[in-house]
Motif scaffolding. Sequence first.
Motif, short mmCIF file in Angstrom:
data_model
loop_
_atom_site.label_atom_id
_atom_site.label_comp_id
_atom_site.label_asym_id
_atom_site.label_seq_id
_atom_site.Cartn_x
_atom_site.Cartn_y
_atom_site.Cartn_z
N ALA A 53 0.87 -1.19 0.00
CA ALA A 53 0.00 0.00 0.00
C ALA A 53 0.90 1.23 0.00
N VAL A 54 0.43 2.30 -0.65
CA VAL A 54 1.11 3.60 -0.54
C VAL A 54 0.11 4.57 0.08
N ILE A 55 0.53 5.23 1.17
CA ILE A 55 -0.33 6.23 1.81
C ILE A 55 0.21 7.61 1.48
N MET A 56 -0.68 8.50 1.09
CA MET A 56 -0.23 9.87 0.77
C MET A 56 -1.26 10.91 1.22
N GLY A 57 -0.76 12.12 1.46
CA GLY A 57 -1.64 13.24 1.77
C GLY A 57 -2.37 13.68 0.51
N ARG A 58 -3.48 14.36 0.72
CA ARG A 58 -4.31 14.82 -0.40
C ARG A 58 -3.51 15.68 -1.38
N LYS A 59 -2.59 16.49 -0.88
CA LYS A 59 -1.85 17.38 -1.78
C LYS A 59 -0.86 16.61 -2.65
N THR A 60 -0.28 15.56 -2.10
CA THR A 60 0.63 14.73 -2.92
C THR A 60 -0.17 14.00 -4.00
#
Length: 211
Positions: A53-60
């Motif tokens: 899984a890759v988790i990222m912030g909305r801006k990324t």
Amino acid sequence: MTGGKIPVVGIVACLQPDMGIGFLGGLPWRLPNEMKYFRQVTSLTKDSSKKNAVIMGRKTWESIPPKFRPLPNRMNVIISRSFQDDFAHDKERSIVRSNSLANALTNLENNFQEHLERIYVIGGGEVYNQIFSITDHWLITKINALDKNAIPAMDTFLDAKKLMEAFSEQCPAQLKEFLPPKVELPETDSDQRYSQEEKDYHFEFTLYNRK
Ligand code: NDP
């Protein structure tokens, strides 16, 4: 919030010495070989029956051109405080939308432990700087500008102090062992480090483990 049984790994490319990572919502550089490393590391697994899984912030997420997202072959987890749900999973597109980092991690742990090899946290600055207490490892590409008078503009940084307090750099052999065998690394340099030059930069792939 504590790390569970699926290893949580921060992966980031930082310009030395200030650990700059972004500018105006994008990357301060364009390094195709560094991107290839990121793609291979986050896509490949040691156990072929599992994915990452890759988790990222909305801006990324928004910084990824629409035609390249979701990132293929990975479960894409986007976090935003404006999302309604703890964990809304669009299975077909392999996208999860979650209203908090804690909810995202808890749901991955509880529901996907058998299917996920690693959870990679892929940015950006706001998200990285919340995860020093939960990450097991950091994969850090240390970038240096070849011309010290040509440092790109940056407005987003990794908190180097927090990293150094809790993590220590491993030797290159440990990095190699940590990565799935199919990840392509450059030849080691005279210091036995995995480093290379591209365009106006020199960069080195490193692994940090919790002390
Ligand atoms: P982020 O990508 O970290 O996204 C921030 C947003 O994520 C917040 O505004 C919020 O969305 C959401 N968010 C953050 N924490 C939480 C939480 N705990 N729970 C729920 N939602 C949360 O933004 P940054 O501006 O800090 O970073 C983006 C920059 O980083 C860009 O310049 C990008 O290019 C760079 N970058 C660099 C990388 C590198 O390796 N060099 C890698 C990745 C990005 P909302 O406002 O919707 O609530």
